[in-house]
Scaffold this active site. Sequence first.
Site, PDB file in Angstrom:
ATOM      1  N   GLN A 100      52.950  75.625  91.781  1.00  0.00           N
ATOM      2  CA  GLN A 100      53.243  74.884  90.556  1.00  0.00           C
ATOM      3  C   GLN A 100      52.036  74.938  89.623  1.00  0.00           C
ATOM      4  OE1 GLN A 100      55.326  70.897  91.635  1.00  0.00           O
ATOM      5  NE2 GLN A 100      54.321  71.578  93.501  1.00  0.00           N
ATOM      6  N   ASN A 101      50.936  75.499  90.125  1.00  0.00           N
ATOM      7  CA  ASN A 101      49.696  75.470  89.347  1.00  0.00           C
ATOM      8  C   ASN A 101      49.677  76.556  88.285  1.00  0.00           C
ATOM      9  OD1 ASN A 101      49.025  73.426  91.048  1.00  0.00           O
ATOM     10  ND2 ASN A 101      47.673  74.641  92.342  1.00  0.00           N
ATOM     11  N   HIS A 118      55.364  77.204  87.101  1.00  0.00           N
ATOM     12  CA  HIS A 118      55.131  76.447  85.868  1.00  0.00           C
ATOM     13  C   HIS A 118      54.302  77.227  84.847  1.00  0.00           C
ATOM     14  CE1 HIS A 118      56.015  72.438  88.180  1.00  0.00           C
ATOM     15  NE2 HIS A 118      57.097  73.138  87.923  1.00  0.00           N
ATOM     16  N   CYS A 133      59.134  87.994  61.435  1.00  0.00           N
ATOM     17  CA  CYS A 133      57.823  87.747  60.815  1.00  0.00           C
ATOM     18  C   CYS A 133      56.779  87.270  61.830  1.00  0.00           C
ATOM     19  CB  CYS A 133      57.963  86.709  59.693  1.00  0.00           C
ATOM     20  SG  CYS A 133      58.729  85.160  60.238  1.00  0.00           S
ATOM     21  N   CYS A 134      57.180  86.865  63.018  1.00  0.00           N
ATOM     22  CA  CYS A 134      56.256  86.247  63.977  1.00  0.00           C
ATOM     23  C   CYS A 134      55.480  87.319  64.740  1.00  0.00           C
ATOM     24  CB  CYS A 134      57.016  85.359  64.959  1.00  0.00           C
ATOM     25  SG  CYS A 134      57.856  83.972  64.176  1.00  0.00           S
ATOM     26  N   CYS A 150      56.719  81.791  58.533  1.00  0.00           N
ATOM     27  CA  CYS A 150      57.717  80.745  58.843  1.00  0.00           C
ATOM     28  C   CYS A 150      57.106  79.487  59.475  1.00  0.00           C
ATOM     29  CB  CYS A 150      58.815  81.300  59.756  1.00  0.00           C
ATOM     30  SG  CYS A 150      58.242  81.629  61.429  1.00  0.00           S
ATOM     31  N   THR A 188      50.670  68.702  96.785  1.00  0.00           N
ATOM     32  CA  THR A 188      51.594  68.308  95.710  1.00  0.00           C
ATOM     33  C   THR A 188      52.136  66.913  95.980  1.00  0.00           C
ATOM     34  OG1 THR A 188      53.621  68.838  94.490  1.00  0.00           O
ATOM     35  CG2 THR A 188      53.562  69.530  96.794  1.00  0.00           C
ATOM     36  N   ASN A 210      47.998  67.241 102.935  1.00  0.00           N
ATOM     37  CA  ASN A 210      47.694  66.358 101.804  1.00  0.00           C
ATOM     38  C   ASN A 210      46.868  65.187 102.329  1.00  0.00           C
ATOM     39  OD1 ASN A 210      47.927  64.503  99.553  1.00  0.00           O
ATOM     40  ND2 ASN A 210      49.751  65.625  98.911  1.00  0.00           N
ATOM     41  N   PRO A 211      45.766  64.838 101.669  1.00  0.00           N
ATOM     42  CA  PRO A 211      44.980  63.693 102.146  1.00  0.00           C
ATOM     43  C   PRO A 211      45.666  62.354 101.871  1.00  0.00           C
ATOM     44  CG  PRO A 211      44.002  64.592 100.153  1.00  0.00           C
ATOM     45  CD  PRO A 211      45.141  65.502 100.521  1.00  0.00           C
TER      46      PRO A 211
HETATM   47  C1  BJW Z   1      45.237  67.064  97.579  1.00  0.00           C
HETATM   48  C2  BJW Z   1      43.863  67.210  97.429  1.00  0.00           C
HETATM   49  C3  BJW Z   1      43.213  68.200  98.218  1.00  0.00           C
HETATM   50  C4  BJW Z   1      44.545  65.662  96.062  1.00  0.00           C
HETATM   51  N1  BJW Z   1      43.929  68.938  99.065  1.00  0.00           N
HETATM   52  N2  BJW Z   1      45.924  67.806  98.433  1.00  0.00           N
HETATM   53  C5  BJW Z   1      65.860  66.301  89.830  1.00  0.00           C
HETATM   54  C6  BJW Z   1      65.657  64.946  89.961  1.00  0.00           C
HETATM   55  C7  BJW Z   1      64.958  64.236  88.999  1.00  0.00           C
HETATM   56  C8  BJW Z   1      64.439  64.849  87.878  1.00  0.00           C
HETATM   57  C9  BJW Z   1      64.632  66.193  87.744  1.00  0.00           C
HETATM   58  C10 BJW Z   1      65.331  66.902  88.700  1.00  0.00           C
HETATM   59  N3  BJW Z   1      65.368  68.208  88.309  1.00  0.00           N
HETATM   60  C11 BJW Z   1      64.692  68.326  87.155  1.00  0.00           C
HETATM   61  C12 BJW Z   1      64.240  67.117  86.782  1.00  0.00           C
HETATM   62  C13 BJW Z   1      63.452  66.819  85.547  1.00  0.00           C
HETATM   63  C14 BJW Z   1      61.980  67.152  85.660  1.00  0.00           C
HETATM   64  C15 BJW Z   1      61.357  66.351  86.793  1.00  0.00           C
HETATM   65  O1  BJW Z   1      61.095  66.851  87.866  1.00  0.00           O
HETATM   66  N4  BJW Z   1      61.024  65.103  86.534  1.00  0.00           N
HETATM   67  C16 BJW Z   1      60.376  64.254  87.544  1.00  0.00           C
HETATM   68  C17 BJW Z   1      59.138  63.622  86.959  1.00  0.00           C
HETATM   69  C18 BJW Z   1      61.370  63.259  88.047  1.00  0.00           C
HETATM   70  N5  BJW Z   1      61.757  68.572  85.824  1.00  0.00           N
HETATM   71  C19 BJW Z   1      61.733  69.415  84.784  1.00  0.00           C
HETATM   72  O2  BJW Z   1      61.936  69.028  83.645  1.00  0.00           O
HETATM   73  C20 BJW Z   1      61.484  70.878  85.069  1.00  0.00           C
HETATM   74  N6  BJW Z   1      62.444  71.670  84.405  1.00  0.00           N
HETATM   75  C21 BJW Z   1      63.749  71.691  84.778  1.00  0.00           C
HETATM   76  O3  BJW Z   1      64.126  71.065  85.741  1.00  0.00           O
HETATM   77  O4  BJW Z   1      64.554  72.503  83.986  1.00  0.00           O
HETATM   78  C22 BJW Z   1      65.966  72.368  84.167  1.00  0.00           C
HETATM   79  C23 BJW Z   1      66.412  71.176  83.365  1.00  0.00           C
HETATM   80  C24 BJW Z   1      66.149  71.169  82.028  1.00  0.00           C
HETATM   81  C25 BJW Z   1      66.583  70.074  81.258  1.00  0.00           C
HETATM   82  C26 BJW Z   1      67.210  69.012  81.878  1.00  0.00           C
HETATM   83  C27 BJW Z   1      67.427  69.028  83.246  1.00  0.00           C
HETATM   84  C28 BJW Z   1      67.032  70.130  83.989  1.00  0.00           C
HETATM   85  C29 BJW Z   1      60.136  71.325  84.505  1.00  0.00           C
HETATM   86  C30 BJW Z   1      58.961  70.702  85.185  1.00  0.00           C
HETATM   87  C31 BJW Z   1      57.673  71.161  84.514  1.00  0.00           C
HETATM   88  C32 BJW Z   1      56.430  70.460  85.068  1.00  0.00           C
HETATM   89  N7  BJW Z   1      55.294  70.796  84.259  1.00  0.00           N
HETATM   90  C33 BJW Z   1      53.979  70.293  84.625  1.00  0.00           C
HETATM   91  C34 BJW Z   1      52.978  70.662  83.505  1.00  0.00           C
HETATM   92  C35 BJW Z   1      52.609  72.129  83.528  1.00  0.00           C
HETATM   93  C36 BJW Z   1      51.718  72.468  82.395  1.00  0.00           C
HETATM   94  C37 BJW Z   1      50.345  71.842  82.474  1.00  0.00           C
HETATM   95  O5  BJW Z   1      49.594  72.103  83.431  1.00  0.00           O
HETATM   96  O6  BJW Z   1      49.994  71.112  81.560  1.00  0.00           O
HETATM   97  O7  BJW Z   1      53.589  70.847  85.877  1.00  0.00           O
HETATM   98  S1  BJW Z   1      53.907  68.528  84.897  1.00  0.00           S
HETATM   99  C38 BJW Z   1      52.772  68.600  86.242  1.00  0.00           C
HETATM  100  O8  BJW Z   1      53.419  68.146  87.453  1.00  0.00           O
HETATM  101  C39 BJW Z   1      52.493  70.106  86.445  1.00  0.00           C
HETATM  102  C40 BJW Z   1      52.482  70.206  87.930  1.00  0.00           C
HETATM  103  O9  BJW Z   1      52.695  71.556  88.330  1.00  0.00           O
HETATM  104  C41 BJW Z   1      53.560  69.258  88.350  1.00  0.00           C
HETATM  105  C42 BJW Z   1      53.468  68.803  89.761  1.00  0.00           C
HETATM  106  O10 BJW Z   1      52.316  68.070  89.982  1.00  0.00           O
HETATM  107  P1  BJW Z   1      51.565  68.221  91.369  1.00  0.00           P
HETATM  108  O11 BJW Z   1      51.098  69.602  91.550  1.00  0.00           O
HETATM  109  O12 BJW Z   1      52.394  67.656  92.444  1.00  0.00           O
HETATM  110  O13 BJW Z   1      50.249  67.337  91.102  1.00  0.00           O
HETATM  111  P2  BJW Z   1      49.991  65.777  91.299  1.00  0.00           P
HETATM  112  O14 BJW Z   1      48.762  65.442  90.531  1.00  0.00           O
HETATM  113  O15 BJW Z   1      51.188  65.003  91.036  1.00  0.00           O
HETATM  114  O16 BJW Z   1      49.693  65.613  92.861  1.00  0.00           O
HETATM  115  C43 BJW Z   1      48.502  66.124  93.451  1.00  0.00           C
HETATM  116  C44 BJW Z   1      48.606  65.935  94.947  1.00  0.00           C
HETATM  117  O17 BJW Z   1      47.490  66.559  95.551  1.00  0.00           O
HETATM  118  C45 BJW Z   1      48.572  64.466  95.397  1.00  0.00           C
HETATM  119  O18 BJW Z   1      49.631  64.239  96.334  1.00  0.00           O
HETATM  120  C46 BJW Z   1      47.214  64.309  96.073  1.00  0.00           C
HETATM  121  O19 BJW Z   1      47.230  63.380  97.159  1.00  0.00           O
HETATM  122  C47 BJW Z   1      46.972  65.713  96.570  1.00  0.00           C
HETATM  123  N8  BJW Z   1      45.563  66.111  96.742  1.00  0.00           N
HETATM  124  N9  BJW Z   1      43.364  66.325  96.514  1.00  0.00           N
HETATM  125  C48 BJW Z   1      45.214  68.742  99.184  1.00  0.00           C
HETATM  126  N10 BJW Z   1      41.825  68.398  98.138  1.00  0.00           N
END
Ligand code: BJW
Length: 238
Positions: A100-101, A118, A133-134, A150, A188, A210-211
């Site tokens: 997801q990174n 992502h 034009c883009c 545009c 994650t 995951n810690p």
């Molecule tokens: C350690 C550590 C160490 C710390 N070692 N571990 C089904 C149900 C409900 C909602 C939805 C669903 N399906 C879709 C949705 C909607 C939505 C969604 O999921 N919403 C939820 C919030 C509920 N999803 C979307 O919109 C996605 N698109 C989609 O589904 O399209 C179809 C659709 C369209 C329209 C309508 C409906 C459907 C797109 C999701 C895009 C996410 N984008 C981001 C930003 C990317 C750009 C950027 O970087 O700026 O992606 S948001 C952010 O969250 C980023 C990450 O990849 C993502 C996940 O976060 P992650 O990696 O889990 O990080 P953290 O910080 O949350 O967790 C870190 C973890 O590490 C922790 O647990 C720590 O404990 C641990 N940790 N140190 C190991 N050393």
Amino acid sequence: MKQAVRDWVRAARHIAVLSGAGMSAESGVPTFRDAQTGLWAKYRPEDLATPEAFRADPKMVWEWYASRRAKLREVEPNAGHRAIAAFQQRHPGRMTVITQNVDGLHQRAGSAGVLALHGNIAEDKWLDVPKACCDPAATVGHAPPRCPVCGNMRRPGVVWFGEMLPPAELAEAERAAQACELMLVVGTSGMVYPAAGLARTTAGRVVVVNPGESELDDAADAVLRGTAAQLLPYLLDE
Ligand code: BJW
């Protein structure tokens, strides 16, 4: 339990790694939901990482991505990224990395065929469907650059909430989740879909690394409380 997971790694014909922000935490990249600095301290990812947030304040969101890009130029893959890449190199075709990174650190560590669900923060794309034009080489302004004709804006090449994931990568990730005998879910929160759903639909065993607690702990056959850089070199050292 760690020894048992090591045995599962040895036995699995195909392994999928599903990584999140915690994978890169020990490289110095802040996670989303733990971050206490910058805009993440002020906004929830669900409010900031959206096309609506960009349209409302393109300068702020563009500059925030620019500062993240600058910081990423100073970090390096950690021992966790390297352990995954080394395993892939020792066992070609046996491990698929789904991330997801957007930071490119798996790729920089030497992982091949990374499925970046992502997107990639180093790339830009057009906000709206580009017209004739883009031309990316002819933009004006800088925060963000725009089409001089545009006004279409450049934006980071990442996937925001409400946007579709890249279809080919997602399909390939779904295939790998179905085919694997073991899925390592590393760093994650398991809150963001459809990525998190891969760990719920896989046919293989699921191991969470995951810690802290995650939303996927209940789907796991084993939960290892430790960090990516501590645990992966041990688990993948075969
Ligand atoms: C350690 C550590 C160490 C710390 N070692 N571990 C089904 C149900 C409900 C909602 C939805 C669903 N399906 C879709 C949705 C909607 C939505 C969604 O999921 N919403 C939820 C919030 C509920 N999803 C979307 O919109 C996605 N698109 C989609 O589904 O399209 C179809 C659709 C369209 C329209 C309508 C409906 C459907 C797109 C999701 C895009 C996410 N984008 C981001 C930003 C990317 C750009 C950027 O970087 O700026 O992606 S948001 C952010 O969250 C980023 C990450 O990849 C993502 C996940 O976060 P992650 O990696 O889990 O990080 P953290 O910080 O949350 O967790 C870190 C973890 O590490 C922790 O647990 C720590 O404990 C641990 N940790 N140190 C190991 N050393």
